[in-house]
Motif scaffolding. Sequence first.
Motif, short mmCIF file in Angstrom:
data_model
loop_
_atom_site.label_atom_id
_atom_site.label_comp_id
_atom_site.label_asym_id
_atom_site.label_seq_id
_atom_site.Cartn_x
_atom_site.Cartn_y
_atom_site.Cartn_z
N HIS A 21 0.80 -1.22 0.00
CA HIS A 21 0.00 0.00 0.00
C HIS A 21 0.84 1.28 0.00
N ILE A 22 2.14 1.14 -0.03
CA ILE A 22 3.04 2.30 -0.09
C ILE A 22 3.38 2.54 -1.56
N PRO A 23 3.09 3.73 -2.08
CA PRO A 23 3.31 4.00 -3.51
C PRO A 23 4.79 4.26 -3.83
N TYR A 24 5.59 3.20 -3.80
CA TYR A 24 7.04 3.35 -3.94
C TYR A 24 7.43 3.94 -5.29
N PRO A 64 -4.33 5.85 3.65
CA PRO A 64 -2.86 5.92 3.52
C PRO A 64 -2.17 6.31 4.83
N HIS A 65 -2.82 7.12 5.61
CA HIS A 65 -2.26 7.54 6.89
C HIS A 65 -2.24 6.38 7.89
N TYR A 66 -3.26 5.57 7.87
CA TYR A 66 -3.32 4.41 8.77
C TYR A 66 -2.21 3.42 8.43
N VAL A 67 -1.96 3.22 7.14
CA VAL A 67 -0.87 2.34 6.72
C VAL A 67 0.47 2.90 7.21
N LEU A 68 0.67 4.20 7.03
CA LEU A 68 1.91 4.82 7.50
C LEU A 68 2.06 4.68 9.01
N LYS A 70 0.90 2.36 10.96
CA LYS A 70 1.24 0.96 11.28
C LYS A 70 2.72 0.69 10.97
N CYS A 71 3.18 1.19 9.84
CA CYS A 71 4.59 1.01 9.47
C CYS A 71 5.50 1.75 10.45
N MET A 72 5.19 3.01 10.70
CA MET A 72 6.03 3.82 11.59
C MET A 72 6.10 3.23 13.00
N ALA A 73 4.99 2.70 13.47
CA ALA A 73 4.95 2.14 14.82
C ALA A 73 5.78 0.87 14.95
N ASN A 74 6.05 0.22 13.83
CA ASN A 74 6.75 -1.07 13.87
C ASN A 74 8.14 -1.04 13.27
N LEU A 75 8.65 0.14 12.98
CA LEU A 75 10.00 0.24 12.42
C LEU A 75 11.05 -0.13 13.44
N ASP A 76 12.13 -0.69 12.96
CA ASP A 76 13.31 -0.89 13.78
C ASP A 76 14.53 -0.93 12.86
N ALA A 77 15.70 -0.89 13.46
CA ALA A 77 16.94 -0.82 12.70
C ALA A 77 17.15 -2.06 11.83
N THR A 78 16.73 -3.22 12.29
CA THR A 78 16.89 -4.45 11.51
C THR A 78 16.07 -4.39 10.23
N LEU A 150 3.77 16.22 8.30
CA LEU A 150 3.09 14.92 8.28
C LEU A 150 3.43 14.14 9.54
N ARG A 151 4.69 14.12 9.91
CA ARG A 151 5.11 13.42 11.14
C ARG A 151 4.39 14.00 12.35
N SER A 152 4.26 15.29 12.41
CA SER A 152 3.58 15.95 13.52
C SER A 152 2.10 15.53 13.60
N CYS A 153 1.47 15.35 12.45
CA CYS A 153 0.08 14.91 12.43
C CYS A 153 -0.07 13.47 12.91
N LEU A 154 0.91 12.63 12.57
CA LEU A 154 0.82 11.21 12.88
C LEU A 154 1.37 10.85 14.26
N GLN A 155 2.31 11.62 14.74
CA GLN A 155 3.01 11.32 15.99
C GLN A 155 2.08 11.00 17.17
N PRO A 156 1.01 11.77 17.40
CA PRO A 156 0.18 11.47 18.58
C PRO A 156 -0.52 10.11 18.51
N LEU A 157 -0.54 9.50 17.34
CA LEU A 157 -1.28 8.25 17.16
C LEU A 157 -0.39 7.01 17.10
N LEU A 158 0.91 7.19 17.17
CA LEU A 158 1.83 6.07 16.99
C LEU A 158 1.61 4.94 17.98
N GLU A 159 1.35 5.26 19.23
CA GLU A 159 1.17 4.21 20.22
C GLU A 159 -0.11 3.41 19.99
N LEU A 160 -1.03 3.96 19.22
CA LEU A 160 -2.30 3.29 18.97
C LEU A 160 -2.26 2.37 17.75
N ALA A 161 -1.21 2.52 16.94
CA ALA A 161 -1.13 1.76 15.68
C ALA A 161 -0.65 0.34 15.90
#
Length: 161
Positions: A21-24, A64-68, A70-78, A150-161
């Motif tokens: 769902h990410i328009p690469y 698209p924001h919900y997908v982002l 979910k991705c942002m909440a689960n990112l890690d260095a690996t 965009l990050r500022s809009c999504l940041q408050p919701l990261l823990e909920l994703a």
Amino acid sequence: MGTRISMTRLGEEETQRLLDHIPYVTLAKQGNAKRHVERLVRDAEELESMLLRYPQVKYEPLDPHYVLLKCMANLDATFIDDLCNHFDWRGVVFAGWFAALRPDITYRESLVAALGKSQRNDWLLELALAEIDNRIWALDPDLQQLIRRLRSCLQPLLELA
């Protein structure tokens, strides 16, 4: 993409579903990416009252924001490292995009190592590195500001994703 990949807390199937769902292709070109981010920011800001109801209420124009989220909440260095090292140019695009949206110093080494792997997409890695280093990205500071909005809009919701 061929190689199996997953975010730490998500399985391979869910990770692939999110990546689908990410328009690469759109994100691979700076001008197209900027227009895409402009739309995401516009929708997030105009529909803020709906966005802030996530996850109890989902509104299709914000998918698209919900997908982002979910991705942002689960990112890690690996995961970022896998995208940079085990995939073609698409992995570089995903890694740069995610790292720009949720910058973390632990992504830096992988992003730097990926520079030159897909030269047409180095701009996105450079943007992500500027975000990690908290410096102005001289190539297109307007795009960088859009990413930050965009990050500022999504940041408050990261823990909920």
